[in-house]
Scaffold this motif. Structure first.
Motif, PDB file in Angstrom:
ATOM      1  N   ALA A  62      41.884  39.777  23.800  1.00 32.05           N
ATOM      2  CA  ALA A  62      42.821  40.503  24.655  1.00 32.05           C
ATOM      3  C   ALA A  62      43.235  41.790  23.959  1.00 32.05           C
ATOM      4  O   ALA A  62      43.312  41.824  22.736  1.00 32.05           O
ATOM      5  CB  ALA A  62      44.043  39.631  24.950  1.00 32.05           C
ATOM      6  N   PRO A  63      43.511  42.867  24.728  1.00 35.31           N
ATOM      7  CA  PRO A  63      43.403  42.958  26.190  1.00 35.31           C
ATOM      8  C   PRO A  63      41.945  42.965  26.633  1.00 35.31           C
ATOM      9  O   PRO A  63      41.100  43.515  25.945  1.00 35.31           O
ATOM     10  CB  PRO A  63      44.081  44.291  26.503  1.00 35.31           C
ATOM     11  CG  PRO A  63      43.920  45.096  25.264  1.00 35.31           C
ATOM     12  CD  PRO A  63      43.984  44.133  24.128  1.00 35.31           C
ATOM     13  N   ILE A  64      41.686  42.342  27.785  1.00 36.29           N
ATOM     14  CA  ILE A  64      40.291  42.149  28.184  1.00 36.29           C
ATOM     15  C   ILE A  64      39.716  43.429  28.785  1.00 36.29           C
ATOM     16  O   ILE A  64      40.443  44.324  29.229  1.00 36.29           O
ATOM     17  CB  ILE A  64      40.163  40.981  29.183  1.00 36.29           C
ATOM     18  CG1 ILE A  64      40.864  41.314  30.510  1.00 36.29           C
ATOM     19  CG2 ILE A  64      40.677  39.700  28.603  1.00 36.29           C
ATOM     20  CD1 ILE A  64      40.584  40.309  31.604  1.00 36.29           C
ATOM     21  N   HIS A  65      38.399  43.466  28.790  1.00 35.77           N
ATOM     22  CA  HIS A  65      37.640  44.612  29.312  1.00 35.77           C
ATOM     23  C   HIS A  65      37.847  44.737  30.818  1.00 35.77           C
ATOM     24  O   HIS A  65      37.998  43.739  31.531  1.00 35.77           O
ATOM     25  CB  HIS A  65      36.158  44.395  28.978  1.00 35.77           C
ATOM     26  CG  HIS A  65      35.345  45.646  29.035  1.00 35.77           C
ATOM     27  ND1 HIS A  65      34.986  46.242  30.211  1.00 35.77           N
ATOM     28  CD2 HIS A  65      34.819  46.420  28.041  1.00 35.77           C
ATOM     29  CE1 HIS A  65      34.251  47.319  29.959  1.00 35.77           C
ATOM     30  NE2 HIS A  65      34.143  47.447  28.640  1.00 35.77           N
ATOM     31  N   ASP A  66      37.842  45.990  31.300  1.00 37.33           N
ATOM     32  CA  ASP A  66      37.995  46.222  32.745  1.00 37.33           C
ATOM     33  C   ASP A  66      36.916  45.509  33.549  1.00 37.33           C
ATOM     34  O   ASP A  66      37.157  45.043  34.664  1.00 37.33           O
ATOM     35  CB  ASP A  66      37.927  47.730  33.032  1.00 37.33           C
ATOM     36  CG  ASP A  66      39.278  48.394  32.871  1.00 37.33           C
ATOM     37  OD1 ASP A  66      40.274  47.673  32.751  1.00 37.33           O
ATOM     38  OD2 ASP A  66      39.327  49.640  32.877  1.00 37.33           O
ATOM     39  N   PHE A  67      35.713  45.418  32.989  1.00 34.01           N
ATOM     40  CA  PHE A  67      34.612  44.793  33.738  1.00 34.01           C
ATOM     41  C   PHE A  67      34.891  43.315  33.966  1.00 34.01           C
ATOM     42  O   PHE A  67      34.703  42.805  35.079  1.00 34.01           O
ATOM     43  CB  PHE A  67      33.296  44.972  32.969  1.00 34.01           C
ATOM     44  CG  PHE A  67      32.085  44.594  33.761  1.00 34.01           C
ATOM     45  CD1 PHE A  67      31.535  45.455  34.689  1.00 34.01           C
ATOM     46  CD2 PHE A  67      31.492  43.349  33.600  1.00 34.01           C
ATOM     47  CE1 PHE A  67      30.417  45.100  35.430  1.00 34.01           C
ATOM     48  CE2 PHE A  67      30.370  42.981  34.336  1.00 34.01           C
ATOM     49  CZ  PHE A  67      29.839  43.871  35.262  1.00 34.01           C
ATOM     50  N   LEU A  68      35.366  42.616  32.942  1.00 34.83           N
ATOM     51  CA  LEU A  68      35.693  41.198  33.097  1.00 34.83           C
ATOM     52  C   LEU A  68      36.870  41.022  34.043  1.00 34.83           C
ATOM     53  O   LEU A  68      36.873  40.122  34.883  1.00 34.83           O
ATOM     54  CB  LEU A  68      36.007  40.579  31.735  1.00 34.83           C
ATOM     55  CG  LEU A  68      36.511  39.136  31.764  1.00 34.83           C
ATOM     56  CD1 LEU A  68      35.518  38.211  32.457  1.00 34.83           C
ATOM     57  CD2 LEU A  68      36.801  38.649  30.342  1.00 34.83           C
ATOM     58  N   ARG A  69      37.866  41.887  33.935  1.00 39.54           N
ATOM     59  CA  ARG A  69      39.021  41.790  34.827  1.00 39.54           C
ATOM     60  C   ARG A  69      38.591  41.979  36.285  1.00 39.54           C
ATOM     61  O   ARG A  69      39.057  41.288  37.201  1.00 39.54           O
ATOM     62  CB  ARG A  69      40.070  42.831  34.451  1.00 39.54           C
ATOM     63  CG  ARG A  69      41.396  42.666  35.184  1.00 39.54           C
ATOM     64  CD  ARG A  69      42.487  43.477  34.514  1.00 39.54           C
ATOM     65  NE  ARG A  69      42.251  44.897  34.612  1.00 39.54           N
ATOM     66  CZ  ARG A  69      42.796  45.696  35.528  1.00 39.54           C
ATOM     67  NH1 ARG A  69      43.599  45.190  36.443  1.00 39.54           N
ATOM     68  NH2 ARG A  69      42.547  46.983  35.544  1.00 39.54           N
ATOM     69  N   GLY A  70      37.654  42.931  36.513  1.00 33.94           N
ATOM     70  CA  GLY A  70      37.149  43.139  37.869  1.00 33.94           C
ATOM     71  C   GLY A  70      36.376  41.940  38.379  1.00 33.94           C
ATOM     72  O   GLY A  70      36.485  41.575  39.562  1.00 33.94           O
ATOM     73  N   LEU A  71      35.573  41.284  37.510  1.00 33.20           N
ATOM     74  CA  LEU A  71      34.835  40.092  37.938  1.00 33.20           C
ATOM     75  C   LEU A  71      35.797  38.986  38.366  1.00 33.20           C
ATOM     76  O   LEU A  71      35.593  38.331  39.397  1.00 33.20           O
ATOM     77  CB  LEU A  71      33.936  39.596  36.795  1.00 33.20           C
ATOM     78  CG  LEU A  71      32.732  40.465  36.424  1.00 33.20           C
ATOM     79  CD1 LEU A  71      31.949  39.794  35.308  1.00 33.20           C
ATOM     80  CD2 LEU A  71      31.835  40.719  37.623  1.00 33.20           C
ATOM     81  N   LEU A  72      36.860  38.754  37.559  1.00 27.35           N
ATOM     82  CA  LEU A  72      37.834  37.716  37.907  1.00 27.35           C
ATOM     83  C   LEU A  72      38.483  38.010  39.251  1.00 27.35           C
ATOM     84  O   LEU A  72      38.716  37.099  40.061  1.00 27.35           O
ATOM     85  CB  LEU A  72      38.899  37.615  36.814  1.00 27.35           C
ATOM     86  CG  LEU A  72      38.423  37.193  35.426  1.00 27.35           C
ATOM     87  CD1 LEU A  72      39.598  37.200  34.443  1.00 27.35           C
ATOM     88  CD2 LEU A  72      37.784  35.817  35.458  1.00 27.35           C
ATOM     89  N   PHE A  73      38.755  39.290  39.507  1.00 23.01           N
ATOM     90  CA  PHE A  73      39.424  39.667  40.754  1.00 23.01           C
ATOM     91  C   PHE A  73      38.490  39.522  41.957  1.00 23.01           C
ATOM     92  O   PHE A  73      38.843  38.935  42.977  1.00 23.01           O
ATOM     93  CB  PHE A  73      39.943  41.099  40.634  1.00 23.01           C
ATOM     94  CG  PHE A  73      40.448  41.673  41.933  1.00 23.01           C
ATOM     95  CD1 PHE A  73      41.575  41.157  42.539  1.00 23.01           C
ATOM     96  CD2 PHE A  73      39.790  42.725  42.546  1.00 23.01           C
ATOM     97  CE1 PHE A  73      42.045  41.676  43.730  1.00 23.01           C
ATOM     98  CE2 PHE A  73      40.253  43.255  43.738  1.00 23.01           C
ATOM     99  CZ  PHE A  73      41.384  42.719  44.331  1.00 23.01           C
ATOM    100  N   VAL A  74      37.270  40.055  41.839  1.00 20.97           N
ATOM    101  CA  VAL A  74      36.327  40.022  42.974  1.00 20.97           C
ATOM    102  C   VAL A  74      35.920  38.595  43.294  1.00 20.97           C
ATOM    103  O   VAL A  74      35.834  38.207  44.469  1.00 20.97           O
ATOM    104  CB  VAL A  74      35.093  40.890  42.643  1.00 20.97           C
ATOM    105  CG1 VAL A  74      34.002  40.663  43.683  1.00 20.97           C
ATOM    106  CG2 VAL A  74      35.479  42.352  42.623  1.00 20.97           C
TER     107      VAL A  74
END
Length: 653
Positions: A62-74
């Motif tokens: 943490a803080p996590i990468h934007d790409f991983l955060r986007g995957l969790l959201f999508v």
């Protein structure tokens, strides 16, 4: 197996796991990780999220990468619902993009390679590790060599600090243990034709990396690389990996692992056995500061939608198709390019399929097949060919209608005509609403882009101001230190000047007063030193003049020295120069007297000359004794021969 068999229980983290996390630098910051105490269900403190040891050692921080955060959201999932091998899949993909393709992690490229599936057995569905990332069956991807099982990873949970005090840009979504996994259309999202065209060069490069003889790249090599350079791929970083600068890189969490620890870790998270060699380097040199990107290299950016870009509506959720979306224990295959592996505990842990699965059958086609079988036909009706499937768009997901077929009742023609007109009117209204919605969406996207650009500019300006503040503070500190050093130096000089002034006054017993003092301690002390120097020079000149006049009298046979110091040394001898001069004068006088007596042709007993009672001074006697040798020389010079044998008789002259 009941579903609760693989649900939460008390965390059990071994000392071996703790030592490994310390060596990886994951516990370098004091508040980076917190461990549960006695609770058997996660209750993370404020600003902490739930994760696992096996997630962290596979590249998560943490803080996590934007790409991983986007995957969790999508995908509509939480971090604890991903399996360890799925986390490793994302780490390898980000490392591949940044180190070997020279681009940020690309969402369009991801959709061409991966999809999401539920992880479940025939008897239970799981919440912890309930979804897995799979490689599409028609894609040739890297040999990852995932392990057949990850023992007990669900029991090694902990809390990680999200490290985002000022914004939610990198936040992990808050932990919600009651949230159930619901399959979404985004799980099967495919790249559009435009995205495929844009990423075709990247796919060609991947095939080249896999198949170039002598320079084949594998998933194990990529894994070993990011573990070796000590950078967590899934952590938000200041710089991409293609600028990696070696041991001094700002993104490194720890120093290099020992060869033994690195080999042990790689074997733990891969399927390598003791006989398989662990790659010490990649066959293809990754991009870095020493191997920079070529000039004009395109760095195309494509991230999955983030929460601030808009929500993925609940309408995007689709019904489950257990035949196509679940992974069963019996479906474990030997594919080395799977998204996950058979992750289970001995006796109770459920497995993940190592076989990438095709997209799930839609509920509509499933119902048609069931209806055909119920009617007694030998095979279902042939489905009408559908249009090519377009890429999933979360903004249009809310407008997708239900897949249920509409049952049209039998009515007369007038009623049907009236309803048809009403339907056309509703269709026109919906078309207009859709057009307005599309315009509103594009405007919102444009506004969001402009707002993001303004925010980036504001951040850059703020960073510049902060940098100026730091530089100003550094300059002020440096100036303060310089002033302090200069003050100390001036004080030391002033102390030395005062000491010299006191010594001069003590030697000369002369006190001086300045006629026009500058009222500056350093300048006034220097003025006193100049006065003392002038006095000393005048004294030396006068002393030299006096000594030069006296020199011939005291040293008649010597040449006067050229320097004052040598001249003064002649007068600073241990002898009494005045006494010596008087003695010399006395000897001359005695010798003159002796010469006169000898010239007078008188008979004198020289032995008794020094014993006369009339001369009682001891000095006179000593002079006579000293004069005797010289007297003999004088007599010899005059041609007078003294008696050969000394006696008390009077010698004849």
């Amino acid at each position: 197996m009941a579903a609760e068999d693989l649900e939460w229980e008390r965390s059990k983290i071994s000392n071996q796991d703790l030592n490994m996390m310390k060596k990886l630098g994951l516990m370098k910051k004091e508040d980076a990780i917190r461990f549960p105490s006695e609770e058997s269900y996660p209750n993370p403190p404020m600003e902490y999220r739930v994760s696992f040891v096996d997630h962290l050692i596979r590249g998560l921080s943490a803080p996590i990468h934007d790409f991983l955060r986007g995957l969790l959201f999508v995908y509509g999932i939480q971090l604890h619902q991903l399996t360890p091998n799925s986390i490793l899949h994302i780490s390898i993909f980000i490392t591949l993009c940044e180190c070997f393709l020279g681009v940020p992690p690309n969402w369009a490229l991801w959709k061409r390679i991966f999809l999401l599936r539920r992880n479940a057995s025939r008897n239970a569905t799981y919440n912890i590790g309930g979804v897995v990332i799979c490689v599409r069956t028609d894609v040739d991807y890297f040999d990852v060599k995932f392990p057949d099982s990850v023992q007990g990873w669900r029991k090694k949970w902990l809390y990680i600090h999200e490290e985002s005090a000022n914004s939610v840009e990198h936040n992990i979504i808050p932990f919600d243990g009651n949230a159930k996994i619901q399959r979404r259309r985004s799980w099967d999202a495919e790249a559009s034709e435009e995205e495929k065209k844009a990423t075709e060069a990247l796919m060609s490069r991947i095939r080249q990396l896999q198949n170039t003889r002598g320079k084949e790249l594998s998933g194990v090599q990529i894994t070993a690389y990011f573990l070796r350079i000590r950078v967590q791929p899934l952590q938000a970083r200041k710089n991409p990996l293609w600028t990696y600068a070696g041991g001094n890189d700002a993104n490194r969490l720890s120093s290099d692992l020992s060869a033994k620890d690195l080999e042990k870790l790689i074997r733990r998270i891969s399927r390598l056995n003791k006989k398989d060699p662990v790659p010490s380097s990649c066959r293809v040199e990754p991009y870095s500061a020493t191997n920079p990107l070529p000039e004009n290299h395109p760095t195309m950016t494509s991230l999955p939608p983030l929460p601030e870009d808009g929500e993925v509506k609940e309408q995007a959720i689709v019904a489950e198709d257990n035949q196509g979306s679940s992974l069963h224990e019996s479906e474990v295959a030997g594919s080395h390019k799977s998204a996950t592996s058979h992750e289970k505990e001995v006796g109770s842990e459920a497995s993940e399929s190592t076989q990438s699965l095709p997209p799930a059958v839609s509920p509509k086609n499933k119902r048609k097949r069931d209806d055909a079988e119920a009617s007694g036909t030998s095979k279902p009706e042939e489905a009408v060919p559908s249009h090519p499937k377009s890429a999933y768009d979360p903004y249009l997901g809310t407008l997708i209608s239900s897949d249920d077929e509409e049952v049209v009742p039998t009515v007369d023609v007038a009623t049907r005509t009236k309803k048809l007109a009403e339907a056309n009117e509703r269709a026109n209204t919906l078309g207009q609403q859709l057009e307005h919605s599309e315009k509103a969406r594009k405007k919102a996207e444009l506004d969001a882009t402009e707002a993001r650009a303004e925010a980036d500019k504001a951040k850059a300006d703020a960073a510049g101001v902060e940098d100026l503040r730091k530089r100003l503070h550094t300059a002020e500190t440096s100036l303060s230190d310089h002033i302090a050093a200069q003050s100390a130096r001036e004080e030391a000089i002033l102390k030395r000047l005062r000491t010299q002034s006191r010594r001069f006054v003590a030697r000369t017993a002369q006190e001086f007063q300045l006629e026009e003092p500058a009222n500056d301690p350093l300048l006034d002390a220097l003025s006193f030193l100049e006065v003392h120097g002038s006095e000393a020079r005048e004294g030396i000149d006068q002393a030299k003049a006096g000594l030069s006049r006296l020199f011939p009298y005291f040293f008649p046979k010597k040449e006067e020295p050229a320097t004052f110091l040598n001249l003064a040394k002649n007068f600073n001898s241990s002898e009494d120069l005045g006494l010596k001069m008087r003695q010399e004068n006395m000897k001359v006088a005695v010798e003159s007297t002796v010469a006169l007596v000898a010239d007078s042709q008188q008979t004198i007993d020289w032995m008794k000359v020094g014993d006369t009672n009339q001369i009682e001074q001891s000095r006179w006697r000593s002079l006579i004794k000293v004069a005797k040798p010289n007297t003999k020389k004088i007599l010899a010079y005059l041609g007078i021969k003294p008696p050969s044998t000394p006696s008390s008789s009077r010698p004849e002259v």
